[in-house]
Design a protein around this motif. Sequence first.
Motif, mmCIF file in Angstrom:
data_model
loop_
_atom_site.group_PDB
_atom_site.id
_atom_site.type_symbol
_atom_site.label_atom_id
_atom_site.label_comp_id
_atom_site.label_asym_id
_atom_site.label_seq_id
_atom_site.Cartn_x
_atom_site.Cartn_y
_atom_site.Cartn_z
ATOM 1 N N TYR A 98 0.819 -1.209 0.000
ATOM 2 C CA TYR A 98 0.000 0.000 0.000
ATOM 3 C C TYR A 98 0.857 1.266 0.000
ATOM 4 C CZ TYR A 98 -3.554 3.327 1.647
ATOM 5 O OH TYR A 98 -4.394 4.400 1.784
ATOM 6 N N GLN A 99 1.999 1.220 0.675
ATOM 7 C CA GLN A 99 2.894 2.380 0.695
ATOM 8 C C GLN A 99 3.392 2.724 -0.704
ATOM 9 O OE1 GLN A 99 3.431 4.251 3.442
ATOM 10 N NE2 GLN A 99 1.981 2.849 4.444
ATOM 11 N N PRO A 102 -0.762 3.156 -3.382
ATOM 12 C CA PRO A 102 -1.877 3.575 -2.516
ATOM 13 C C PRO A 102 -3.248 3.553 -3.182
ATOM 14 C CG PRO A 102 -0.600 5.477 -3.230
ATOM 15 C CD PRO A 102 0.165 4.272 -3.684
#
Length: 286
Positions: A98-99, A102
């Motif tokens: 997710y980093q 996103p």
Amino acid sequence: MEHYFYKKVVKARNKKADINLSTIYCFYLLSQMDKIQPAIPNHFPIFETLKQNLLKRFFLILLLFPMVVFSQSEYAKGEQFFKRGEYEKAKEIFLAIYQKKPKDLGVIEYLGDIDGHAKKWDGAFGYYEKLVELKPSEANYHYKYGGALAMKAKESSKFKALGMIDDVEDAFKKAIELNPKHIEARWALVELYLQLPGIIGGSERKAQKYADELMVLSTVDGYLSKGHIAEYFKRYKEAEKYYKKAVETGGSKTTYKKLADLYKNKMKQPEKAKAVLDEYTEKSKT
């Protein structure tokens, strides 16, 4: 030959092909450049541009390919942890992805589901809200958003919860609007209208409306939802009738369990509850 090659390279430049197919074709063209160039007349201006573009694409693929493979393998690993119920391990992996990505819908949904399993409704709500923003046309995102918001409201003060009810209702209805066959959203509305006080929108009539719709979409769900409504209002004989029909129609573990629970916990007939469960056990052996 020149005309045929011209058509192929133009097609290759304009078509947004699958990465594997276009990559193979790119490598092939690069390998053939030295052989083809002497046969191409000077008035073929596309050649040099094409050659430079192919070289750029070649090096870009070399740089990105390990990253793509890594992301895919990590995603698959996170899915495996999730399926095994190892939610914390899955969350660690999906947070790392997710980093970097996103806006990956699958990653965001998994993170929301993981927080939902942990009953961390603020976190789940946040992820589902982002899903709705990124893809408002997906019915299931609205359903999950409404569910997390409902649980969040349940744990809030009564005053604060009142301000969330309309949004919860709208989310479930939006899911049905986008997917007219959405069964879970109808179940959620049945439960919502049963739990809400009449003064703020609760109503058996509204719950029955969605139970009737469930009956059309899935007979078993229709009988179960009508039995659930009757049980909620302590009309146990009526609930028994619907649960028996659900058993006859579907015969799933859920249908047998609902009937057995009714006998044991509401009608105080443990011997009937045992008989129902024994029947299911015998049936599951065959």
